[in-house]
Every structure is written in C-alpha cells, then in structure tokens.
Write a protein that holds these residues in place. Sequence first.
Motif, PDB file in Angstrom:
ATOM      1  N   ILE A 112       0.840  -1.194   0.000  1.00 21.31           N
ATOM      2  CA  ILE A 112       0.000   0.000   0.000  1.00 21.31           C
ATOM      3  C   ILE A 112       0.879   1.249   0.000  1.00 21.31           C
ATOM      4  O   ILE A 112       0.506   2.295  -0.533  1.00 21.31           O
ATOM      5  CB  ILE A 112      -0.969  -0.013   1.201  1.00 21.31           C
ATOM      6  N   GLU A 113       2.063   1.138   0.595  1.00 21.67           N
ATOM      7  CA  GLU A 113       3.003   2.268   0.636  1.00 21.67           C
ATOM      8  C   GLU A 113       3.962   2.252  -0.565  1.00 21.67           C
ATOM      9  O   GLU A 113       5.011   2.886  -0.539  1.00 21.67           O
ATOM     10  CB  GLU A 113       3.817   2.210   1.939  1.00 21.67           C
ATOM     11  N   ASN A 114       3.571   1.483  -1.601  1.00 21.45           N
ATOM     12  CA  ASN A 114       4.389   1.376  -2.821  1.00 21.45           C
ATOM     13  C   ASN A 114       5.763   0.760  -2.573  1.00 21.45           C
ATOM     14  O   ASN A 114       6.758   1.146  -3.194  1.00 21.45           O
ATOM     15  CB  ASN A 114       4.539   2.747  -3.504  1.00 21.45           C
ATOM     16  N   ILE A 115       5.796  -0.183  -1.651  1.00 25.85           N
ATOM     17  CA  ILE A 115       7.018  -0.963  -1.394  1.00 25.85           C
ATOM     18  C   ILE A 115       6.680  -2.413  -1.746  1.00 25.85           C
ATOM     19  O   ILE A 115       5.881  -3.055  -1.051  1.00 25.85           O
ATOM     20  CB  ILE A 115       7.462  -0.851   0.073  1.00 25.85           C
ATOM     21  N   PHE A 116       7.250  -2.915  -2.823  1.00 29.38           N
ATOM     22  CA  PHE A 116       6.820  -4.198  -3.355  1.00 29.38           C
ATOM     23  C   PHE A 116       7.915  -5.256  -3.266  1.00 29.38           C
ATOM     24  O   PHE A 116       9.097  -4.974  -3.466  1.00 29.38           O
ATOM     25  CB  PHE A 116       6.403  -4.047  -4.830  1.00 29.38           C
ATOM     26  N   THR A 117       7.477  -6.475  -2.977  1.00 29.44           N
ATOM     27  CA  THR A 117       8.368  -7.624  -3.016  1.00 29.44           C
ATOM     28  C   THR A 117       7.556  -8.817  -3.496  1.00 29.44           C
ATOM     29  O   THR A 117       6.327  -8.768  -3.534  1.00 29.44           O
ATOM     30  CB  THR A 117       8.984  -7.896  -1.623  1.00 29.44           C
ATOM     31  N   THR A 118       8.232  -9.889  -3.883  1.00 28.47           N
ATOM     32  CA  THR A 118       7.520 -11.070  -4.385  1.00 28.47           C
ATOM     33  C   THR A 118       7.391 -12.123  -3.285  1.00 28.47           C
ATOM     34  O   THR A 118       8.162 -12.133  -2.321  1.00 28.47           O
ATOM     35  CB  THR A 118       8.255 -11.687  -5.583  1.00 28.47           C
ATOM     36  N   ASP A 174       8.129 -15.199  -3.626  1.00 29.44           N
ATOM     37  CA  ASP A 174       9.332 -16.031  -3.676  1.00 29.44           C
ATOM     38  C   ASP A 174      10.450 -15.430  -2.822  1.00 29.44           C
ATOM     39  O   ASP A 174      11.092 -16.138  -2.037  1.00 29.44           O
ATOM     40  CB  ASP A 174       9.794 -16.163  -5.136  1.00 29.44           C
ATOM     41  N   GLU A 175      10.656 -14.120  -2.937  1.00 26.16           N
ATOM     42  CA  GLU A 175      11.685 -13.457  -2.127  1.00 26.16           C
ATOM     43  C   GLU A 175      11.377 -13.571  -0.640  1.00 26.16           C
ATOM     44  O   GLU A 175      12.262 -13.825   0.181  1.00 26.16           O
ATOM     45  CB  GLU A 175      11.781 -11.980  -2.514  1.00 26.16           C
ATOM     46  N   LEU A 176      10.110 -13.373  -0.316  1.00 28.51           N
ATOM     47  CA  LEU A 176       9.708 -13.427   1.091  1.00 28.51           C
ATOM     48  C   LEU A 176       9.914 -14.813   1.681  1.00 28.51           C
ATOM     49  O   LEU A 176      10.467 -14.968   2.769  1.00 28.51           O
ATOM     50  CB  LEU A 176       8.237 -13.030   1.236  1.00 28.51           C
ATOM     51  N   GLU A 198      15.330 -18.638   5.399  1.00 29.06           N
ATOM     52  CA  GLU A 198      16.783 -18.448   5.446  1.00 29.06           C
ATOM     53  C   GLU A 198      17.494 -19.206   4.330  1.00 29.06           C
ATOM     54  O   GLU A 198      18.599 -19.722   4.508  1.00 29.06           O
ATOM     55  CB  GLU A 198      17.338 -18.865   6.810  1.00 29.06           C
ATOM     56  N   THR A 199      16.845 -19.266   3.152  1.00 30.31           N
ATOM     57  CA  THR A 199      17.499 -19.898   2.002  1.00 30.31           C
ATOM     58  C   THR A 199      18.347 -18.891   1.232  1.00 30.31           C
ATOM     59  O   THR A 199      19.039 -19.269   0.283  1.00 30.31           O
ATOM     60  CB  THR A 199      16.462 -20.528   1.041  1.00 30.31           C
ATOM     61  N   ILE A 200      18.268 -17.603   1.625  1.00 31.41           N
ATOM     62  CA  ILE A 200      19.191 -16.613   1.077  1.00 31.41           C
ATOM     63  C   ILE A 200      19.887 -15.903   2.232  1.00 31.41           C
ATOM     64  O   ILE A 200      19.335 -15.767   3.322  1.00 31.41           O
ATOM     65  CB  ILE A 200      18.472 -15.583   0.167  1.00 31.41           C
ATOM     66  N   LYS A 201      21.086 -15.453   1.984  1.00 31.54           N
ATOM     67  CA  LYS A 201      21.866 -14.797   3.026  1.00 31.54           C
ATOM     68  C   LYS A 201      21.299 -13.415   3.334  1.00 31.54           C
ATOM     69  O   LYS A 201      20.735 -12.749   2.466  1.00 31.54           O
ATOM     70  CB  LYS A 201      23.328 -14.686   2.599  1.00 31.54           C
ATOM     71  N   GLU A 202      21.499 -12.964   4.546  1.00 27.06           N
ATOM     72  CA  GLU A 202      20.996 -11.671   5.008  1.00 27.06           C
ATOM     73  C   GLU A 202      21.416 -10.534   4.071  1.00 27.06           C
ATOM     74  O   GLU A 202      20.604  -9.667   3.737  1.00 27.06           O
ATOM     75  CB  GLU A 202      21.516 -11.410   6.423  1.00 27.06           C
ATOM     76  N   GLU A 203      22.669 -10.553   3.640  1.00 27.04           N
ATOM     77  CA  GLU A 203      23.160  -9.445   2.807  1.00 27.04           C
ATOM     78  C   GLU A 203      22.540  -9.438   1.407  1.00 27.04           C
ATOM     79  O   GLU A 203      22.631  -8.440   0.680  1.00 27.04           O
ATOM     80  CB  GLU A 203      24.687  -9.492   2.694  1.00 27.04           C
ATOM     81  N   ASN A 204      21.911 -10.544   1.017  1.00 25.58           N
ATOM     82  CA  ASN A 204      21.286 -10.615  -0.310  1.00 25.58           C
ATOM     83  C   ASN A 204      19.785 -10.311  -0.285  1.00 25.58           C
ATOM     84  O   ASN A 204      19.137 -10.333  -1.335  1.00 25.58           O
ATOM     85  CB  ASN A 204      21.516 -11.999  -0.921  1.00 25.58           C
ATOM     86  N   ILE A 205      19.259 -10.042   0.888  1.00 25.00           N
ATOM     87  CA  ILE A 205      17.828  -9.717   0.982  1.00 25.00           C
ATOM     88  C   ILE A 205      17.614  -8.267   0.570  1.00 25.00           C
ATOM     89  O   ILE A 205      18.264  -7.365   1.102  1.00 25.00           O
ATOM     90  CB  ILE A 205      17.300  -9.948   2.420  1.00 25.00           C
ATOM     91  N   ARG A 206      16.713  -8.044  -0.373  1.00 16.86           N
ATOM     92  CA  ARG A 206      16.462  -6.695  -0.867  1.00 16.86           C
ATOM     93  C   ARG A 206      15.821  -5.822   0.217  1.00 16.86           C
ATOM     94  O   ARG A 206      15.095  -6.326   1.085  1.00 16.86           O
ATOM     95  CB  ARG A 206      15.543  -6.728  -2.089  1.00 16.86           C
ATOM     96  N   VAL A 219       9.078  -5.637   4.615  1.00 16.25           N
ATOM     97  CA  VAL A 219       7.947  -6.543   4.885  1.00 16.25           C
ATOM     98  C   VAL A 219       8.222  -7.375   6.131  1.00 16.25           C
ATOM     99  O   VAL A 219       7.350  -7.554   6.985  1.00 16.25           O
ATOM    100  CB  VAL A 219       7.679  -7.460   3.674  1.00 16.25           C
ATOM    101  N   LEU A 220       9.436  -7.882   6.246  1.00 19.03           N
ATOM    102  CA  LEU A 220       9.793  -8.703   7.402  1.00 19.03           C
ATOM    103  C   LEU A 220       9.751  -7.883   8.691  1.00 19.03           C
ATOM    104  O   LEU A 220       9.349  -8.388   9.747  1.00 19.03           O
ATOM    105  CB  LEU A 220      11.167  -9.335   7.213  1.00 19.03           C
TER     106      LEU A 220
END
Length: 370
Positions: A69-75, A77-79, A85-93, A99-100
């Motif tokens: 709603i605040e125009n902050i979008f993620t997918t 799959d990313e979430l 924790e299948t992706i490293k912290e530094e690779n999270i957009r 969202v998290l």
Amino acid sequence: MAYDRKQPFNDLPLLPPSINVEEDIEVMKKLVTASRALATINSSIHRLPNPTMLINTIALQEAQTSTAIENIFTTEDELYKAVSETIKEENIRPATKEVLRYREALWEGFNIIKNSGMIDLDCVISTFRQIKNSTATIRPPQTLTVIRRGQSEFRSGEVIYTPPRGVGVIEAKMKNLIEYLNDDNKHSADPLIKMCIAHYQFEAIHPFSDGNGRTGRILNLLYLVNKDLLGQPVLYLSKYIMINQEDYYHHLSGITQRGSWKPWVLYMLDAVEKTAALTNQLIVSIINQMEATLAHGKSNIKWYNKEVNEAIFSQPYIKPKLIGDLLSVTSRTTLTKYFNELVNAKILSPNKDGRDVYYINDDLIQILKG
C-alpha cells in the motif's frame, strides 16, 4: 468544520466523535455481520495445533500487502526464501526487509499487549520503530510534515492534508486517542466501532514522520486481539484496503472535510467482514490440508509424525535443517534420505538455488495464492 488542507489540522476534534454512528440502523446491521465473521476466525484458530504457525503464512501476506500500500513491493518467492533463510541476510532486498520488519512489529506488538493488557503510547512507538528500524519517536513540533498526492496521480505533488503540529499538540491528541481505546467505562462503544474511529484518528494525527499507515494498520489488529475479538493478529485486512484504496482515502478525507463518519465506519466494517471470511477460508484450507498430508505422510513414511507435519506447514519453503533440528538428526546422509522420502511421497518438491537446495510445500503455496 472549517478546514484548510495547507494549514496544520490542529482543530482535529478529540474523541469520541460528536455523532453517534453506532445508533444508525445500517451501521448496526453491518456491525452484526462483521462481528459474526470475526468469530468464525477464532473458532478456526482454536483448531490449529499451534496458532503461531500462521506467522509465516497469513501474517506474512498481511505484512506484504500492507507494505505494498506504501508502494514498497516484493515477491512471494523473495519473502519465502528470506523467512526460510534460504538466502543470506546481505542478499535480501530492502523492500523484503521492510515486509519482514512489519511482520516482526506485528508480533512484537502482540506480545506487548498480551503482557500489558492494553495499547499504550509505548506500544505504538515500539511498533513504529520496529517497522522503520529506527529510534525516532513522535514528530518534533517544528517538522513541516505534509501529505501530497502521489507521482502517478492528477496534480501530483499537491498538498492534500497537513496533520497537526506544534508544542504538545500531537502528544495531547495521542493521549486522547489512547484513553478512548482503553477506557471502556467512559467510552462504551462497541470495540469494532472504536477500531474504525480510532484508525481514522491515528491517521489524521499522523504522529510520526513516516510509517503511519503501516503502524495504524497493525494497531487495528492489536486492538481486536486486545478486546478478544481476534485470537491471533492474522486478519488479512490490508487486502481489502489495497483493492479499495481509492475509497479508503476518499472516506478518510470525508471525515476531515465534512465530519462524515458513517461512510467510513461502513467501509471499515465491510473490510473486517470480507477479510474475516477470506482469512477464515485460508485457515480452514490450511487445517484441512494439514490433516490430509498427515494421514498421507504417516501411511507412506515410517518416521513421519504430527510435529514434522506442523513444521512443514509453518512456512511454504523448508530447509532441511528445520526438520533435522526437530528430529535431532545431524547426519547429512540421513537427512538427505528423509527429504528424498518426502519428495517421493509428493509432500515436498525440491528447488535448487545456486549450491543450496530448499523444498517447497506446493499444497500450502496453492492455498496462499487463493
């Protein structure tokens, strides 16, 4: 009520409103159906073996949509990758981190009100800080905060609202709002009506420099939990607001400009009713699928049990470590064998991401997609 959108709305009336919308027949009818719809969620939540398992399913959807709603979008799959924790912290957009943080703010607020028994200013500020990953607090009196039209709108950049400001102004209005929420002897309206009214008031006060929309939407759920209308903060309320976003802002503006409370209250009660039905459908579908998967798993895999089944339905993407920790299995060979059995039984499907392999609960994904 004289109103100049370019001037701070310091004349924002204190609560309760001068008009008693609860006595309106149309509002009363909608209140009954919304309350019944909420009650169905609670009965379904009681069927769950572990209600907090909804943190990474329905609550995560609420977090994603409220942030969108605040125009902050993620997918999704990313979430799901970030949660499992299948992706490293530094690779999270950054958008996914937002969202998290919303999800964490929701559950931190839930724990606060469970301990304190009320929503107070500390709870509100804590929720805001968690969302924004900030140590900021109430807007300073000199901050020239205004609300402008978005870049995609007609007359973009135009000031559409100027929230209250000045020494002690925001603090006084927040004190009134919190008293209205918590003092049921002095303010005895139905809790659902109070939630509708308080949500407008919070957004009109706009106590923080940023993050007010998300903070306000979390407070809606926390208040319903606090008043025992919702067992867990999992109402997927933001979906209705996202779909009917133009009406949302139109009705908010109607109160500010004309004191028109009834359309706003009806809008919010309809949001509760519709999203309660949606949320309940999701919970029931998850429960039914869990039961079917448990029966299937136990008949095909000798080590499969209720606890493993719950873990598999706690989030859509599963890392082997989750099951390994649960079963105290440290051998990689044994864990690989176990997951091969889960794949062969079609309970999970493997997915490779670089060198890592994670497993997807396709049945749960389909439910969450609706």
